[in-house]
Scaffold this active site. Structure first.
Site, mmCIF file in Angstrom:
data_model
loop_
_atom_site.group_PDB
_atom_site.id
_atom_site.type_symbol
_atom_site.label_atom_id
_atom_site.label_comp_id
_atom_site.label_asym_id
_atom_site.label_seq_id
_atom_site.Cartn_x
_atom_site.Cartn_y
_atom_site.Cartn_z
ATOM 1 N N GLU A 238 -3.582 0.763 2.754
ATOM 2 C CA GLU A 238 -3.739 0.288 4.130
ATOM 3 C C GLU A 238 -4.778 1.077 4.921
ATOM 4 O OE1 GLU A 238 -0.038 -1.184 6.266
ATOM 5 O OE2 GLU A 238 0.879 -0.162 4.574
ATOM 6 N N HIS A 254 8.518 5.888 -20.633
ATOM 7 C CA HIS A 254 8.985 4.876 -21.585
ATOM 8 C C HIS A 254 8.072 3.659 -21.633
ATOM 9 C CE1 HIS A 254 12.721 7.107 -22.140
ATOM 10 N NE2 HIS A 254 12.564 7.406 -20.867
ATOM 11 N N LYS A 346 0.115 -12.937 7.991
ATOM 12 C CA LYS A 346 1.241 -13.206 8.899
ATOM 13 C C LYS A 346 0.916 -14.406 9.795
ATOM 14 C CE LYS A 346 3.256 -8.554 9.157
ATOM 15 N NZ LYS A 346 3.633 -7.400 9.966
HETATM 16 C C1 F6R Z 1 1.121 -1.807 9.414
HETATM 17 C C2 F6R Z 1 2.067 -1.623 8.337
HETATM 18 C C3 F6R Z 1 2.729 -2.809 7.737
HETATM 19 C C4 F6R Z 1 3.946 -3.258 8.581
HETATM 20 C C5 F6R Z 1 4.656 -4.473 7.935
HETATM 21 C C6 F6R Z 1 5.927 -4.854 8.655
HETATM 22 O O1 F6R Z 1 0.773 -0.537 9.940
HETATM 23 O O2 F6R Z 1 2.313 -0.514 7.954
HETATM 24 O O3 F6R Z 1 3.119 -2.470 6.430
HETATM 25 O O4 F6R Z 1 4.844 -2.195 8.683
HETATM 26 O O5 F6R Z 1 3.788 -5.562 7.914
HETATM 27 O O6 F6R Z 1 5.737 -4.978 10.043
HETATM 28 P P1 F6R Z 1 6.747 -4.237 11.031
HETATM 29 O O7 F6R Z 1 6.640 -2.773 10.680
HETATM 30 O O8 F6R Z 1 6.241 -4.512 12.401
HETATM 31 O O9 F6R Z 1 8.082 -4.797 10.769
#
Ligand code: F6R
Length: 350
Positions: A238, A254, A346
């Site tokens: 990320e 393994h 998303k």
């Molecule tokens: C962004 C990040 C992502 C979010 C994930 C879930 O910095 O680390 O991995 O954590 O998309 O979103 P949240 O944390 O808002 O539930």
């Protein structure tokens, strides 16, 4: 208060004076030690947890994805060999069938709007689980069934808010289990001192990042350091937008061990996270594995940080590797803060 229905809607963790939110990822990571101490559990939350624990819980399940799942994974590993009840980290829309009304669910979503977490949370509510919610807002913060809505300050990237999320989840689980609370303030102080030591050492975060440039790191952990290896892989993905993998000993002995052969060597960099708490067999396995990889021409890095507890070791390595990931982002010329593809996906899912 009725423990089954949830009653109180105030902010359940007293917020101690908050450091101002950082504007870039490096600054956010630099706040790591400080953020560990920013949330304090209030008396009401404590009493709720103690009552739940005394009534006899079937287990505790954390619900969360990505950066918001890490706290649950750490707590799951920490209590693996000491908790009398299951402590599990769920990263799915669905819940295991055995999670029932005797269980406590801790739903963690920094944004409060993550689809999988909300779906699993709704299922936990349907099954009458005792629910706590942890996040900075969104739909999760509106769940009236939550016994305690733990409010995390906004403005961070979820992965950078890890110390806040972790302290909230750890406080809750320790209280539910009735174990001695960890002194996170002491750990925070130690981590701040470590930074200066790292900067002046052979393994300064920037030096390790330089060594990783153009390579694909494979972070290898054992026991408590397995989630730390996983977190490091995610931070390289990320923050540095780099390919990275993680694996665990003994399991990798393994299968994966067969792939660490000369012809696959080109740009793979094994990074062994070594723990002071390895038992003799694990230690021997990692020593032999390291030698085998070296014989095949790999140049493994061994990382270990002296610490006074398992939890301090996990957090120190996490802080250190978070710094490495941001240094690597700078070397690669990418913005460690942006998550364009995660946001796009998303968005397209609606
Ligand atoms: C962004 C990040 C992502 C979010 C994930 C879930 O910095 O680390 O991995 O954590 O998309 O979103 P949240 O944390 O808002 O539930």
């Amino acid at each position: 208060m009725d423990l089954l229905k949830g009653g109180s809607y105030s902010v359940f963790l007293e917020r101690v004076k908050m450091t101002s939110v950082a504007s870039d990822m490096y600054e956010m990571v630099m706040q790591f030690p400080d953020l560990l101490t920013k949330l304090k559990m209030d008396q009401d939350t404590k009493e709720t947890c103690i009552r739940l624990g005394n009534n006899g819980l079937g287990g505790v399940v954390t619900l969360g994805m990505g950066g918001s799942a890490i706290a649950g994974l750490y707590v799951q590993a920490l209590f693996l060999d000491s908790s009398p009840i299951p402590i599990i980290a769920n990263r799915e829309y669905i819940l295991p069938k055995y999670v029932d009304s005797n269980w406590c669910a801790i739903a963690v979503s920094y944004s409060g709007n993550t689809e999988e977490t909300l779906t699993a949370c709704n299922e936990a509510i349907k099954r009458n689980c005792r629910l706590f919610t942890v996040g900075s807002g969104g739909k999760l913060s509106q769940k009236s069934e939550s016994l305690n809505k733990i409010k995390i300050p906004g403005g961070y990237q979820p992965r950078a808010a890890f110390p806040l999320l972790f302290s909230a989840v750890l406080n809750l689980v320790e209280c539910l289990l009735g174990t001695e609370p960890t002194d996170l303030a002491e750990i925070s102080e130690t981590l701040s001192k470590r930074l200066a030591q790292w900067e002046n050492s052979r393994l300064a975060p920037r030096t390790v990042a330089q060594d990783l440039a153009g390579k694909i790191p494979v972070f290898i952990g054992s026991r408590d350091l397995v989630p730390v290896a996983y977190r490091a892989k995610c931070q390289i993905n990320e923050n540095a937008k780099g390919m990275a993998f993680f694996s665990q000993i003994p399991e990798a002995n393994h299968n994966e061990i067969e792939s660490f052969v000369d012809k696959n060597r080109s740009n793979i960099k094994p990074i062994f996270l070594r723990s002071s708490y390895e038992d003799a067999r694990i230690k021997k396995r990692i020593d032999i594995t390291t030698s085998l990889y070296e014989e095949e021409g790999f140049s493994p890095v061994r990382l270990s940080i002296e610490s006074s507890s398992k939890i301090e070791e996990m957090l120190a390595l996490t802080y250190y590797l978070d710094l490495v990931s941001v240094e690597l982002a700078h070397i690669r010329g990418v913005d460690p803060l942006s998550v364009e593809r995660i946001s796009r996906l998303k968005g397209e899912l609606g």
